[in-house]
Design an enzyme around this catalytic site. Structure first.
Site, PDB file in Angstrom:
ATOM      1  NE  ARG A  84      -3.379   5.712   9.855  1.00 29.52           N
ATOM      2  CZ  ARG A  84      -3.918   5.149   8.773  1.00 29.52           C
ATOM      3  NH1 ARG A  84      -5.226   4.964   8.694  1.00 29.52           N
ATOM      4  NH2 ARG A  84      -3.149   4.751   7.775  1.00 29.52           N
ATOM      5  CG  HIS A 115       0.387   2.941   5.762  1.00 28.49           C
ATOM      6  ND1 HIS A 115       0.271   3.457   4.488  1.00 28.49           N
ATOM      7  CD2 HIS A 115      -0.868   2.958   6.294  1.00 28.49           C
ATOM      8  CE1 HIS A 115      -0.999   3.762   4.253  1.00 28.49           C
ATOM      9  NE2 HIS A 115      -1.699   3.485   5.335  1.00 28.49           N
ATOM     10  CG  HIS A 116      -0.331   6.911   9.858  1.00 31.06           C
ATOM     11  ND1 HIS A 116      -1.099   7.705   9.042  1.00 31.06           N
ATOM     12  CD2 HIS A 116      -0.411   7.472  11.091  1.00 31.06           C
ATOM     13  CE1 HIS A 116      -1.627   8.694   9.746  1.00 31.06           C
ATOM     14  NE2 HIS A 116      -1.220   8.574  10.995  1.00 31.06           N
ATOM     15  NE  ARG A 149      -5.513  -6.831   4.095  1.00 33.05           N
ATOM     16  CZ  ARG A 149      -5.225  -6.123   5.185  1.00 33.05           C
ATOM     17  NH1 ARG A 149      -5.375  -6.663   6.380  1.00 33.05           N
ATOM     18  NH2 ARG A 149      -4.790  -4.884   5.083  1.00 33.05           N
ATOM     19  CD  GLU A 189      -6.761  -2.395   6.837  1.00 36.24           C
ATOM     20  OE1 GLU A 189      -6.130  -3.063   7.658  1.00 36.24           O
ATOM     21  OE2 GLU A 189      -6.910  -1.172   6.921  1.00 36.24           O
ATOM     22  CG  HIS A 236      -1.036  -0.838   4.508  1.00 38.27           C
ATOM     23  ND1 HIS A 236      -1.280  -1.984   3.789  1.00 38.27           N
ATOM     24  CD2 HIS A 236      -2.227  -0.187   4.587  1.00 38.27           C
ATOM     25  CE1 HIS A 236      -2.560  -2.021   3.445  1.00 38.27           C
ATOM     26  NE2 HIS A 236      -3.155  -0.942   3.925  1.00 38.27           N
ATOM     27  NE  ARG A 272      -4.197  -0.143   7.919  1.00 31.91           N
ATOM     28  CZ  ARG A 272      -4.356   1.071   7.407  1.00 31.91           C
ATOM     29  NH1 ARG A 272      -3.665   2.088   7.889  1.00 31.91           N
ATOM     30  NH2 ARG A 272      -5.202   1.268   6.418  1.00 31.91           N
TER      31      ARG A 272
END
Length: 700
Positions: A563, A523-524, A400, A397, A384, A421
């Site tokens: 993602r 992050h993921h 932004r 997010e 992220h 991302r």
């Protein structure tokens, strides 16, 4: 009253006993227990279908034997002993497991050089076999049963359990290794991406499932499984409606990175989506009566000789136990909080901080691969782009999306802030020190309540002018002033001539101004277990593992190489619901639903409060310290060394994490009688805040 036996009667009794004993000895001598007799007894022992596990003392600790019984008898015997020495006890266990695979037998010879381990395994196997015969074994817990066992109480697992129950499932249980529900889902800050929704139509937003599909495939660099992406987008609108139908709130539509149009659905108060969603799911589980066993870690999933799921081994404070089941729904999340696993699959991310909760360690992936499940995209791990490097707090997010920009230490923009991302993360890493500043004004702050948490946490710099903000952050003042002026001018004409940003919500000219330090963090984990569109877990060759379903971040294929923000919440709800529906259909096709036999104890069960003792002087005390969302305050009185009237408040802590941690810590003190904070896993910042508040408490 009965008569006492006479000496004559005693003599007769002794004589009779000796005659019987002699007869028994004669029979044993005349008819010895031959191997054939033993085989007859063994072959004719009746076992009850199910999975049975028992432990006994080995060399380094407990060793365990597990027996799987099918309709036609014993189908599998396996051993494990995690505390045994790898080269001796561990090697013996491996040898015996290989032997059982080659020739299944309830008896075996000790392994030379590992007699203590072997003896423990023999005793453990004997106990497991007795349990398989329906007999009680002292010190061992009876196997339990459920039709559907969901492993993991994050968004996907809870959605699966609710959907299954709504479709008629009557015997569902959720296992959660953490002390609170929510997993990574409770940390989600953005929203749920969905196309062709009633809320988009209300706002005049033109979107389609096809456009959502194309955006997701493009964002994932076309590595995604097209069938899974089609399933995701085509069920996204109904996911929004379902969440709202069970008490949720997803009615505001906004812009997020990687989306061609406004598509992310958020709570009406613009707060973070995660706490709202988890609170909603918890309430629905309570309403449906689905038991959630907290601090209960699944350690193994069992299958019969045909690969069909038969049970789950789990461990809680009372030890190890087995749940016999027809179905397992795997929803254990990813492995973003397992640095060794991250480095194994993505060496370039070694040493990165993470946004994940401490329980995201990849347990489910390991259990699935033990059953032969295939993996896909496992090396695809997303960072992220905007995470505070000091606290690991993730800036949604939406900051932004609602207008914030990114600048470097030179005071200049360097990227389209709403790009995907991976692109934004790479751009930040290319800056000096691999960091940036997330800059916004009061207009952005007023549009997104999630920002208040960052301000309360003390990680946002505030200033009344652009010049003052430059001085406080240390960025190049002249360049920063010019950057802000140029951005306002571009916003006025609706064109970002520098980086091609399409959505420029505000000119960023309303003081005060704000900035937060930001850098990428793990992050993921996009990769994971292979599934089909019905969420059935697949082997490497594409064949189905019967009774095994999976949903959420433990799964691979949905997001490809990257993602899009907002797609994770869509993922957990859409595929969680499909998993629950598929699981219930499987149960109906394999004997039907049964009555619930497992219940979750309430927090107050068997609870007896003790006096909390302290060495503090008598009087009233008050203290405060910084928590996760804001200040935590502690008040109490002391009389004769006993703490009374203890109150712990943290009004700005998240209800589903900090709020539950506060209650758990207070109850822990009342249980132990000690004025000490027992850190709650997953709520370490709140736990530390309470500790500091107590240490800061002063006599009033």
């Amino acid at each position: 009253m009965g008569k006492q036996p006479t000496n004559k009667n005693k003599g007769n009794i002794v004589g009779l006993f000796l005659m019987v004993l002699a007869a028994v000895i004669t029979i044993i001598i005349a008819f010895p227990v031959t191997d054939g007799v033993r085989k007859y007894i063994k072959d004719n022992t009746k076992y009850i279908a199910g999975t049975y596990s028992a432990a006994d003392k080995g060399f380094g600790g407990n060793v365990r034997a597990t027996v799987v019984v099918g309709d036609n008898g014993i189908e599998n015997i396996s051993f494990e002993g995690k505390s045994e020495t790898p080269d001796i006890g561990g090697a013996a266990i491996e040898k015996l497991n290989d032997k059982m695979k080659a020739n299944l037998d309830t008896e075996f010879d000790s392994v030379s050089g590992a007699t203590i381990t072997s003896s423990g395994l023999k005793h453990a196997l004997k106990k497991a076999l007795l349990k398989a015969q329906g007999k009680e074994v002292k010190g061992e817990r009876k196997p339990q049963s459920a039709d559907i066992v969901v492993i993991g109480a994050g968004g996907a697992g809870m959605s699966a359990a609710i959907e299954a129950a709504q479709k008629g499932a009557t015997n569902v249980v959720i296992l959660e290794k953490m002390p609170i529900t929510g997993g990574n889902s409770v940390r989600a800050t953005g929203g749920l991406n969905a196309s062709e929704t009633q809320y988009q139509k209300r706002d005049g937003i033109e979107d389609s499932n096809e456009l959502f599909y194309q955006d997701t495939m493009k964002g994932g660099k076309n590595l995604n499984d097209p069938e899974l992406v089609r399933t995701l987008v085509e069920n996204s609108a109904s996911a929004v409606d379902w969440v709202n139908s069970i008490g949720g709130d997803l009615s505001v539509v906004g812009q997020f990175g990687g989306a061609s149009v406004k598509r992310i659905h958020r709570p009406s108060d613009t707060s973070a989506v995660g706490p709202m969603l988890v609170k909603t799911l918890n309430a629905k589980l309570d309403e449906l009566g689905v038991p959630v066993l907290l601090e209960t870690k699944a350690t193994k999933i069992f299958a019969d000789k045909d690969g069909k799921i038969t049970g789950v081994e789990a461990e809680d404070d009372n030890g190890v136990f087995v749940i016999n089941t027809k179905v397992v729904v795997l929803a254990t999340g990813g492995f973003g909080a397992n640095p060794q696993m991250v480095a194994k699959y993505a060496p370039q991310l070694e040493g990165f901080i993470t946004t994940n909760h401490v329980g995201a360690t990849g347990d489910g992936i390991e259990m699935a691969t033990e059953l032969g499940a295939g993996l896909t995209d496992i090396e695809q791990i997303q960072t992220h782009p905007t995470v505070n490097p000091d606290t690991a707090t993730m800036y949604t997010e939406g900051v932004r999306g609602n207008g914030a920009i990114l600048v470097n230490d030179d005071g200049k923009r360097f990227v389209n802030e709403l790009d995907t991302r991976d692109v934004v993360s790479a751009a930040i890493m290319a800056q000096q020190n691999g960091e940036s500043w997330l800059v916004f004004d009061t207009a952005v702050r007023e549009s997104l309540s999630a920002i208040e948490k960052y301000i309360n946490e003390g990680i946002i710099v505030e200033a009344n002018s652009i010049e003052e903000l430059a001085q406080k952050t240390g960025v190049n003042e002249a360049n920063f002033v010019a950057t802000m002026q140029e951005y306002a001018a571009m916003q006025a004409v609706g064109k970002d001539s520098e980086f091609g940003r399409k959505s420029m919500e505000v000119p960023l000219t309303k003081p005060p101004y704000f900035a937060g330090k930001a850098k990428p963090a793990v992050h993921h984990t996009m990769g994971g277990v292979k599934i089909n569109k019905e969420t059935q877990v697949l082997k490497e060759d594409g064949s189905v593992i019967p009774g095994f379903f999976a949903a959420g971040e433990v799964v691979g294929g949905v997001h490809g190489a990257n993602r899009l923000g907002g797609n994770a919440v869509t993922d957990i709800v859409v595929f969680g619901r499909i998993a629950g529906d598929s699981a219930n259909k499987y149960v109906l096709d394999n004997g039907g639903n049964t009555e619930r036999t497992i219940t979750a104890q309430t927090e107050d069960a068997n609870f007896v409060a003790k006096d909390i003792k302290t060495k503090l002087k008598d009087g009233s005390y008050k203290g405060s310290a910084k928590g996760f969302g804001g200040d935590i305050e502690v008040t109490f009185t002391v009389k004769k060394g006993i703490v009374n009237d203890l109150e712990i408040s943290g009004p700005k802590e998240t209800t589903e994490i900090g709020g539950k941690a506060i209650n758990k810590i207070k109850k822990g003190m009342q249980k132990s009688g000690k004025f000490e904070v027992d850190n709650v896993s997953g709520a370490s910042v709140t736990s530390k805040g309470i500790t500091d508040a107590i240490n800061n408490a002063k006599l009033q």
